[in-house]
Design an enzyme around this catalytic site. Structure first.
Site, PDB file in Angstrom:
ATOM      1  N   GLN A  45      -4.472  -5.451   6.839  1.00 41.38           N
ATOM      2  CA  GLN A  45      -5.429  -6.394   6.246  1.00 41.38           C
ATOM      3  C   GLN A  45      -5.354  -7.790   6.856  1.00 41.38           C
ATOM      4  OE1 GLN A  45      -7.818  -5.499   4.215  1.00 41.38           O
ATOM      5  NE2 GLN A  45      -7.096  -3.485   3.567  1.00 41.38           N
ATOM      6  N   HIS A  64       0.876  -1.177   0.000  1.00 37.40           N
ATOM      7  CA  HIS A  64       0.000   0.000   0.000  1.00 37.40           C
ATOM      8  C   HIS A  64       0.915   1.229   0.000  1.00 37.40           C
ATOM      9  CE1 HIS A  64      -2.847   2.907   1.812  1.00 37.40           C
ATOM     10  NE2 HIS A  64      -3.816   2.085   1.467  1.00 37.40           N
ATOM     11  N   LYS A  67     -10.583  -1.069  10.382  1.00 35.32           N
ATOM     12  CA  LYS A  67     -10.752  -2.265   9.549  1.00 35.32           C
ATOM     13  C   LYS A  67     -11.128  -3.484  10.404  1.00 35.32           C
ATOM     14  CE  LYS A  67      -7.420  -0.577   6.155  1.00 35.32           C
ATOM     15  NZ  LYS A  67      -8.119  -0.116   4.947  1.00 35.32           N
ATOM     16  N   CYS A  81      -4.688   2.405  -3.780  1.00 36.56           N
ATOM     17  CA  CYS A  81      -3.474   2.943  -3.128  1.00 36.56           C
ATOM     18  C   CYS A  81      -2.300   1.986  -3.310  1.00 36.56           C
ATOM     19  CB  CYS A  81      -3.684   3.222  -1.645  1.00 36.56           C
ATOM     20  SG  CYS A  81      -4.884   4.496  -1.340  1.00 36.56           S
ATOM     21  N   ASP A  88       3.032  -4.780   8.030  1.00 38.36           N
ATOM     22  CA  ASP A  88       1.822  -3.984   7.870  1.00 38.36           C
ATOM     23  C   ASP A  88       0.636  -4.936   8.006  1.00 38.36           C
ATOM     24  OD1 ASP A  88      -0.439  -2.738   6.943  1.00 38.36           O
ATOM     25  OD2 ASP A  88       0.474  -1.925   5.129  1.00 38.36           O
TER      26      ASP A  88
END
Ligand code: PLP
Length: 404
Positions: free
Chosen positions: A202, A122, A225, A363, A199
């Site tokens: 997700q 991202h 999220k 993104c 990261d």
């Protein structure tokens, strides 16, 4: 088995019509919807005990501080950090990565050094590293991926040199759905004492994350999220590394003592939390994590795997549709293209039927370049989605294709 009917009732937003059709919300990778208990936690705070944290000598401030710090403990347990000192509360994934780039990065990256990221990052895990590397005269190197959207591990190994100062890689791609083998990457990096940032924007919503087992040095994620409020997120860092890092923002809360000559800094985690934090949203994040825990992360993962499998099979039956991202291990995020129909037009036509998907570059422009495309359509599923909703999306896609 999840009680889907009950779960759907927990999310008031789902009970509405959009453009004359019942809302089918399939844009969960962008942000998930909030259960009533999370909305209630926010209003309870503002109606009942709105107050600043940590400094107050009165009842409301004590209550707000207790609830605020309870979130830190809930986050610690959610990702299995070894202590609350390792949990820094931030505005989100983006701020957390920028924090590491501007503190660890600024302190450790020197001219000629290298930072390794992957092709499927991202923008928030690309730009902060480009900025600090440009400032320092260092270089960003990129792990290549194969056509299925998986990192090519052998190529990654070749990128490591004595100049590699940090590896920052996404756990799960927001475009491809790929679950990266981060444990393998971390193990390899640690052979050379290179720290790794994961990261987790997700991965945190979809399956159980154990930062100690993973052995990552940093893990970041966003509240919005995982069914929590926006403007709130987490930086996990190993205590020994966080101790050595300089502060990020200067101001109240992050200090021990200030004189005009010199300032000494607060202990972890407060050293990285300057100013009045996002109190209400932080408190409501605990409610969101409790909600997820109550349903059970394994149950969520199983339900979403079923949806992924169901949708993948349905999409494979549509001749003009191509799935972008066919990794062996995926979460419930499917990017796709339909021959002859621009993703944006598809998104508009589905929206006209009350079906919310995402279109565009998500993104991740360098990833789009890797596949030689401008963008994709993307459907992403959460705990409250159903196979019937997938059927309706697929039926609508068939009708749109027939029209073109
Ligand atoms: N990383 C990934 C993989 C994401 O999907 C996102 C958001 O879509 C981010 C980082 C940025 O998260 P935020 O905008 O919440 O800071």
């Amino acid at each position: 088995m999840l009680d889907l009917e009950k779960i759907r009732k927990d999310f008031p937003i789902l009970n509405q019509e959009v453009n004359g059709f019942p809302l089918i919300y399939l844009d969960n990778a962008a942000t998930s919807q909030k259960p009533q208990v999370v909305i209630d936690a926010l209003t309870d705070y503002y109606k009942g005990y709105n107050s600043n944290v940590h400094r107050g000598a009165h009842t409301l401030a004590d209550r707000a501080t207790g609830k605020f710090e309870a979130t830190r403990t809930a986050v610690k347990e959610f990702i299995n950090a070894s202590s609350t000192e390792e949990v820094i509360l931030t505005k989100g994934t983006t701020e957390a990565i920028n924090l590491v780039a501007n503190t660890y990065g600024r302190q450790n990256i020197k001219e000629g050094d290298e930072v390794i990221i992957s092709t499927m990052e991202h923008h928030s895990n690309i730009v902060p590293w480009q900025m600090i590397c440009e400032e320092k005269g260092a270089k960003v190197k990129v792990m290549p991926i194969n056509d299925d959207g998986e990192i090519i591990f052998e190529e990654f190994q070749k990128l490591i040199t004595p100049k590699t100062k940090l590896i920052s890689v996404v756990h799960v791609s927001n475009v491809l759905g790929t679950i990266n083998e981060v444990e393998k990457i971390i193990e390899e990096a640690h052979k050379y004492n290179i720290p790794v940032l994961i990261d987790g924007a997700q991965s945190s919503p979809h399956f159980n994350v154990d930062v100690q087992k993973m052995d990552c040095d940093f893990y970041v994620f966003s509240s919005h999220k995982v069914y929590g409020p926006t403007g709130m997120g987490v930086l996990y860092g190993k205590k020994a590394i966080l101790e050595e890092m300089p502060p990020f923002l200067g101001g109240g809360e992050m200090i021990k003592e200030v004189t005009f000559e010199k300032t000494t800094f607060n202990a972890l985690p407060f050293k990285f939390e300057a100013g009045t934090p996002n109190i209400g949203d932080t408190i409501a994040l605990k409610t969101a994590l409790d909600y997820v825990n109550e349903i059970g992360k394994d149950n969520i993962a199983k339900h979403e795997e079923d949806l992924l499998e169901y949708c993948t099979a349905a999409f494979q039956g549509i001749k003009r549709l191509k799935i972008i991202g066919t990794a062996k291990k995926k979460v419930s995020v499917i990017s796709f293209l339909i021959d002859g129909i621009h993703p944006f037009d598809l998104g508009m036509m589905l929206d006209a039927k009350g079906i919310a998907i995402r279109t565009g570059h998500h993104c991740a422009q360098p990833l789009m370049n890797r596949f030689g495309i401008d963008g994709t359509a993307r459907a992403s599923f959460a705990i409250y989605n159903t196979k019937e909703e997938i059927d309706q999306m697929v039926e609508s896609i068939h009708k749109i294709i027939a029209r073109f």
